[in-house]
Structures are given as C-alpha cells and as structure tokens.
Write a protein that holds these residues in place. Sequence first.
Motif, PDB file in Angstrom:
ATOM      1  N   MET A   1      73.042  51.903  28.742  1.00 46.46           N
ATOM      2  CA  MET A   1      73.292  52.291  27.481  1.00 46.46           C
ATOM      3  C   MET A   1      72.089  53.120  27.069  1.00 46.46           C
ATOM      4  O   MET A   1      70.826  52.804  27.473  1.00 46.46           O
ATOM      5  CB  MET A   1      73.548  51.387  26.203  1.00 46.46           C
ATOM      6  N   THR A   2      72.032  54.326  26.358  1.00 47.66           N
ATOM      7  CA  THR A   2      70.871  55.117  26.165  1.00 47.66           C
ATOM      8  C   THR A   2      70.610  55.257  24.663  1.00 47.66           C
ATOM      9  O   THR A   2      71.184  54.499  23.759  1.00 47.66           O
ATOM     10  CB  THR A   2      71.449  56.829  26.750  1.00 47.66           C
ATOM     11  N   CYS A   3      69.568  56.225  24.319  1.00 53.35           N
ATOM     12  CA  CYS A   3      69.381  56.180  22.802  1.00 53.35           C
ATOM     13  C   CYS A   3      68.444  55.034  22.444  1.00 53.35           C
ATOM     14  O   CYS A   3      68.703  54.558  21.241  1.00 53.35           O
ATOM     15  CB  CYS A   3      70.451  56.846  22.162  1.00 53.35           C
ATOM     16  N   LEU A   4      67.555  54.444  23.154  1.00 50.83           N
ATOM     17  CA  LEU A   4      66.838  53.292  22.759  1.00 50.83           C
ATOM     18  C   LEU A   4      65.384  53.784  22.752  1.00 50.83           C
ATOM     19  O   LEU A   4      64.720  54.070  23.366  1.00 50.83           O
ATOM     20  CB  LEU A   4      66.930  52.183  23.830  1.00 50.83           C
ATOM     21  N   ARG A   5      64.971  53.851  21.220  1.00 50.33           N
ATOM     22  CA  ARG A   5      63.824  54.337  20.938  1.00 50.33           C
ATOM     23  C   ARG A   5      63.085  53.603  19.920  1.00 50.33           C
ATOM     24  O   ARG A   5      63.521  53.479  18.711  1.00 50.33           O
ATOM     25  CB  ARG A   5      63.921  55.920  20.607  1.00 50.33           C
ATOM     26  N   ALA A   7      61.651  52.055  16.699  1.00 47.95           N
ATOM     27  CA  ALA A   7      62.273  51.277  15.316  1.00 47.95           C
ATOM     28  C   ALA A   7      63.739  51.799  15.309  1.00 47.95           C
ATOM     29  O   ALA A   7      64.535  51.332  14.632  1.00 47.95           O
ATOM     30  CB  ALA A   7      61.239  51.579  14.175  1.00 47.95           C
ATOM     31  N   ALA A   8      63.835  52.895  15.816  1.00 47.53           N
ATOM     32  CA  ALA A   8      65.255  53.462  15.785  1.00 47.53           C
ATOM     33  C   ALA A   8      66.057  52.568  16.783  1.00 47.53           C
ATOM     34  O   ALA A   8      67.462  53.250  16.814  1.00 47.53           O
ATOM     35  CB  ALA A   8      65.223  54.981  16.116  1.00 47.53           C
ATOM     36  N   SER A   9      65.772  51.753  17.638  1.00 50.62           N
ATOM     37  CA  SER A   9      66.470  51.257  18.585  1.00 50.62           C
ATOM     38  C   SER A   9      67.243  50.145  17.938  1.00 50.62           C
ATOM     39  O   SER A   9      66.769  49.236  17.264  1.00 50.62           O
ATOM     40  CB  SER A   9      65.544  50.442  19.686  1.00 50.62           C
ATOM     41  N   PRO A  10      68.670  49.937  18.465  1.00 53.06           N
ATOM     42  CA  PRO A  10      69.450  48.928  17.575  1.00 53.06           C
ATOM     43  C   PRO A  10      69.040  47.522  17.970  1.00 53.06           C
ATOM     44  O   PRO A  10      68.617  47.635  19.388  1.00 53.06           O
ATOM     45  CB  PRO A  10      70.845  49.446  18.094  1.00 53.06           C
ATOM     46  N   ASN A  11      69.236  46.518  17.440  1.00 49.62           N
ATOM     47  CA  ASN A  11      68.907  45.284  18.022  1.00 49.62           C
ATOM     48  C   ASN A  11      70.164  44.590  18.458  1.00 49.62           C
ATOM     49  O   ASN A  11      71.059  45.314  18.648  1.00 49.62           O
ATOM     50  CB  ASN A  11      68.349  44.113  16.764  1.00 49.62           C
ATOM     51  N   SER A  12      70.166  43.433  19.290  1.00 46.54           N
ATOM     52  CA  SER A  12      71.218  42.889  19.869  1.00 46.54           C
ATOM     53  C   SER A  12      72.453  42.588  19.211  1.00 46.54           C
ATOM     54  O   SER A  12      73.757  43.105  19.651  1.00 46.54           O
ATOM     55  CB  SER A  12      70.791  41.747  20.589  1.00 46.54           C
ATOM     56  N   HIS A  13      72.230  42.392  17.974  1.00 41.06           N
ATOM     57  CA  HIS A  13      73.544  41.908  17.141  1.00 41.06           C
ATOM     58  C   HIS A  13      74.371  43.458  16.894  1.00 41.06           C
ATOM     59  O   HIS A  13      75.331  43.503  16.824  1.00 41.06           O
ATOM     60  CB  HIS A  13      73.051  41.491  15.780  1.00 41.06           C
ATOM     61  N   SER A  67      64.965  57.082   7.777  1.00 35.45           N
ATOM     62  CA  SER A  67      63.832  56.170   8.077  1.00 35.45           C
ATOM     63  C   SER A  67      64.088  55.799   9.705  1.00 35.45           C
ATOM     64  O   SER A  67      65.285  55.613  10.134  1.00 35.45           O
ATOM     65  CB  SER A  67      63.740  54.820   7.278  1.00 35.45           C
ATOM     66  N   GLU A  68      63.183  55.263  10.247  1.00 27.60           N
ATOM     67  CA  GLU A  68      63.422  54.608  11.425  1.00 27.60           C
ATOM     68  C   GLU A  68      64.374  53.617  11.697  1.00 27.60           C
ATOM     69  O   GLU A  68      65.383  53.545  12.463  1.00 27.60           O
ATOM     70  CB  GLU A  68      62.059  54.414  12.321  1.00 27.60           C
ATOM     71  N   GLN A  69      64.265  52.787  10.728  1.00 25.16           N
ATOM     72  CA  GLN A  69      65.057  51.637  10.638  1.00 25.16           C
ATOM     73  C   GLN A  69      66.864  51.982  10.362  1.00 25.16           C
ATOM     74  O   GLN A  69      67.589  51.575  10.748  1.00 25.16           O
ATOM     75  CB  GLN A  69      64.785  50.658   9.472  1.00 25.16           C
ATOM     76  N   GLU A  70      66.817  52.899   9.430  1.00 28.43           N
ATOM     77  CA  GLU A  70      68.223  53.693   9.233  1.00 28.43           C
ATOM     78  C   GLU A  70      68.739  54.110  10.255  1.00 28.43           C
ATOM     79  O   GLU A  70      69.772  54.042  10.532  1.00 28.43           O
ATOM     80  CB  GLU A  70      68.007  54.548   8.054  1.00 28.43           C
ATOM     81  N   LYS A  71      67.848  54.774  11.250  1.00 17.67           N
ATOM     82  CA  LYS A  71      68.357  55.523  12.368  1.00 17.67           C
ATOM     83  C   LYS A  71      69.162  54.448  13.421  1.00 17.67           C
ATOM     84  O   LYS A  71      69.661  54.926  14.302  1.00 17.67           O
ATOM     85  CB  LYS A  71      67.278  56.226  13.158  1.00 17.67           C
ATOM     86  N   GLY A  72      68.398  53.198  13.563  1.00 20.96           N
ATOM     87  CA  GLY A  72      68.960  52.321  14.465  1.00 20.96           C
ATOM     88  C   GLY A  72      69.874  51.531  13.860  1.00 20.96           C
ATOM     89  O   GLY A  72      70.272  50.384  14.559  1.00 20.96           O
ATOM     90  N   ASP A  73      70.310  51.520  12.417  1.00 21.91           N
ATOM     91  CA  ASP A  73      71.413  50.845  11.899  1.00 21.91           C
ATOM     92  C   ASP A  73      72.688  51.013  12.636  1.00 21.91           C
ATOM     93  O   ASP A  73      73.050  52.394  12.966  1.00 21.91           O
ATOM     94  CB  ASP A  73      71.421  51.115  10.530  1.00 21.91           C
ATOM     95  N   PHE A  74      73.755  50.144  12.425  1.00 20.61           N
ATOM     96  CA  PHE A  74      74.806  50.185  13.006  1.00 20.61           C
ATOM     97  C   PHE A  74      75.790  51.496  12.321  1.00 20.61           C
ATOM     98  O   PHE A  74      76.520  52.166  13.093  1.00 20.61           O
ATOM     99  CB  PHE A  74      75.896  48.923  12.460  1.00 20.61           C
TER     100      PHE A  74
END
Length: 231
Positions: A1-5, A7-13, A67-74
């Motif tokens: 899987m790609t696009c892991l950066r 704070a913008a990276s999604p967590n495991s959940h 935000s970075e967190q919003e970018k990594g959100d579901f």
Amino acid sequence: MTCLRDAASPNSHTKLKLFADSAGYCQNPDCNVNLFLTVGQTEFHIAEMAHIISAGQGGPRTNQSTSEQEKGDFSNLILLCPTCHTKIDKAEQEYPEIIIKEWKKHHSEKINSVFNIKQFKNRTTARQAIVPILNENKAVFDIYGPLTDYRYNPESEIPKLWLSKIQQIILPNNRKLLRVLDNNYTLISDIEAKTVEIFRQHVLDLEAKHINQEEIEVLKFPSQLHLIFEN
C-alpha cells in the motif's frame, strides 16, 4: 500500500476500515477490479490507499487548509487498484475531490446492494440472509482450514490454498456478516450481542494478520454465531 507519510499516514484501524469499506474491490465504480489475487502459489493484494486531498503540499488536489491529521483520516482516503490510483493523481484536473468522494460513497452503497445488506422486518428473514454466508465460510474452513489432516502433509497444496481462501472468501464474507448484523442490531438479543462483539474482534484480528501482516494470535471464531437469529 502506498501514500504513507508522517502524520498524514493512516493508522492500523483506518487501514482495516478502508479495506472493509471496499470489500476487497477497487472503489472506482468504473473499475471494481478484485484487489486480492492469486498467481500460482502466491497470494497477495494490489490495493493502494490513495489520498483524496494530497498528503503533500504540492500534490494532487492539494488544500492548504487541511491538517496533516485530516489528510490521514478515513474520510480522505480511498482504496484503488494501481492503475486507478495513478490516473487520479496524474490527471488530477479530471478527478477533483468531489468526484472521488462520490466514488467512495457510491461504492459503499453498491456493496450494500450487491450483498443484500438491509434492515429486515424480523429475525427469520435476517437469518435467511446470513445462513448462506456462514455456511460458505464453514465449508471453506472444513475443507481448507488449519484443522484438516492435510496440515501434516508437507507436499499438500491445501495449506497454501487456505491462505488464498482467507483473503478471497473469508475476509469479504466476514464483512458481509458484520454489515447485516450491524444493520439489524435491534433484532439481536442481549446474549447474541455478546457473540456478535466477539465475532467483531475475531474479524479485526484476522484482518490485522492477513491485511496488515501483524504477528498476532487471532481470537477464535465464536461458534454460537451459527445460531444467531434462531427463534
């Protein structure tokens, strides 16, 4: 899987939630290719997590106010095949944020429709919807699962097929079951609700092991689930 950066990276959940929402298929409605493949004796997935609003400051559909967190959100992620992921990023003007979010919404609705996920009027009709899924999973487990005698035969292909069946049948079926159960939770008794929650943890563990490649011991499947919605 790609696009892991960062704070913008999604967590495991979030990763597991995305796989569950996709049901194992590319979320572009014009594609819908199966993301779980078997080539010879090798099982793998080709899923790529794509950011709708770019994780970087100069990427596709960038938005300085996100935000970075919003970018990594579901809500800012969609699961695509490699081809569709490349298309939306290389031709970003043709694939604005609103279109990609509509893809995701449409895909979820389509999965519910295809899997006949709806609210039932009574326990009898709810049970009729889940019994075929339960039976298919049980048949796969009985034929290919880790308790068969084939596990003692080093030349047998069954253990390898079992891993393939988990990805192509068991995992999608588990999510079908959870969708039906969650949409009909009002028909479930208090005792059954405990079984459902054990099953939910079993599903999450199985996905963590076979999607996120986590080295964990999977919670055992609750056999009482085969009796759910019985009158």
